[in-house]
Write a protein that holds these residues in place. Sequence first.
Motif, mmCIF file in Angstrom:
data_model
loop_
_atom_site.group_PDB
_atom_site.id
_atom_site.type_symbol
_atom_site.label_atom_id
_atom_site.label_comp_id
_atom_site.label_asym_id
_atom_site.label_seq_id
_atom_site.Cartn_x
_atom_site.Cartn_y
_atom_site.Cartn_z
ATOM 1 N N SER A 1 -3.535 33.052 69.252
ATOM 2 C CA SER A 1 -3.846 31.618 69.281
ATOM 3 C C SER A 1 -4.846 31.338 68.167
ATOM 4 N N THR A 2 -4.454 30.487 67.231
ATOM 5 C CA THR A 2 -5.196 30.408 65.968
ATOM 6 C C THR A 2 -6.567 29.757 66.083
ATOM 7 N N ASN A 3 -6.757 28.806 66.998
ATOM 8 C CA ASN A 3 -8.084 28.212 67.122
ATOM 9 C C ASN A 3 -9.126 29.252 67.492
ATOM 10 N N SER B 1 -4.347 26.310 70.662
ATOM 11 C CA SER B 1 -5.414 26.306 71.663
ATOM 12 C C SER B 1 -5.087 27.090 72.927
ATOM 13 N N HIS B 2 -4.038 27.905 72.888
ATOM 14 C CA HIS B 2 -3.527 28.587 74.091
ATOM 15 C C HIS B 2 -3.072 27.544 75.112
ATOM 16 N N PRO C 1 2.178 30.605 75.645
ATOM 17 C CA PRO C 1 1.045 30.984 76.494
ATOM 18 C C PRO C 1 1.418 30.862 77.972
ATOM 19 N N PHE C 2 0.895 31.764 78.764
ATOM 20 C CA PHE C 2 1.195 31.887 80.193
ATOM 21 C C PHE C 2 2.634 32.364 80.380
ATOM 22 N N GLY C 3 3.585 31.716 79.745
ATOM 23 C CA GLY C 3 4.936 32.247 79.611
ATOM 24 C C GLY C 3 5.829 32.218 80.820
#
Length: 284
Positions: free
Chosen positions: A124-126, A168-169, A206-208
């Motif tokens: 997650s880039t942030n 931001s996930h 994310p979480f997926g």
Amino acid sequence: MLPEACREPLLGMYYLATLPGRRQAAARRAIEGSAPIRTLFYHRVADDHPNGWTISTERFKDQIEWIQERYEIITLIEAQRRIGSDQNSTAAVCLTFDDGYADNCREALPWLLDKQIPFTYFVSTNRVNTGEPFDHDVEAGQPLAPNSIEEIRVLAEAGVEIGAHTRSHADCGKIDNEDELYDEIVGSKRDLEAMIHRPVRYFAFPFGLEENLSRAAFRTAFRAGFWGVCSAYGGYNLPGEDPFHIQRIHGDSSWARFCNWLTVDPRKLRNVQRFNAGDYRLCF
């Protein structure tokens, strides 16, 4: 529901009781060319601050060595080729990581690189850009450090496939605004490409889980030029299925769950349905 202390022994007994049948089924699938691709995801490999998304270094290495003895470890690109070809006779596993924890660079990732074991690393880039810990770690009272920009660059230069995991996930299943989805999904791709100066070809939700996916997110990722997307709610990838969506299984620290999932639990093979992503390929 049974407590964990009771469930694991029962699962171990189930695994051992069904193992002869699983071996026969695996041999039959190899002959038929219908062997599934198993794709594992890990988060954090470390020996301190244990939690539900951390596996110890020793257990992680034991799992990878167990896999090496039984399966071929392949890249996501090769997995997609086999899924899309309608034939796969060789039992194979893909390795992936989610989020991007600095602790992975202590031992686990250098160990994989030294052994020339391929893996894909989703970040997650942030978090990488700011160094701020993930919200779920802060909420748990363990503000664990994310990877730095330099660590991600070093991994990319070493040949690791770096993948996007939103900025931001974010939970993509809860985002109704397609502009916001674009910012999270495409923005993370552009952030990473500017960071590592290489194409970013894969995206992981994310979480997926199934509720964290959406048709709009699939469309956005496909339009952005991603080669594939990864979920994380279990399931096996069978030849002839859609190679764009790669289903993944948790690299669980429990040996009973790990062995049960990797040797193809017939219940999971029957009951885990692929997400209905709609006609995202017709989005242009």
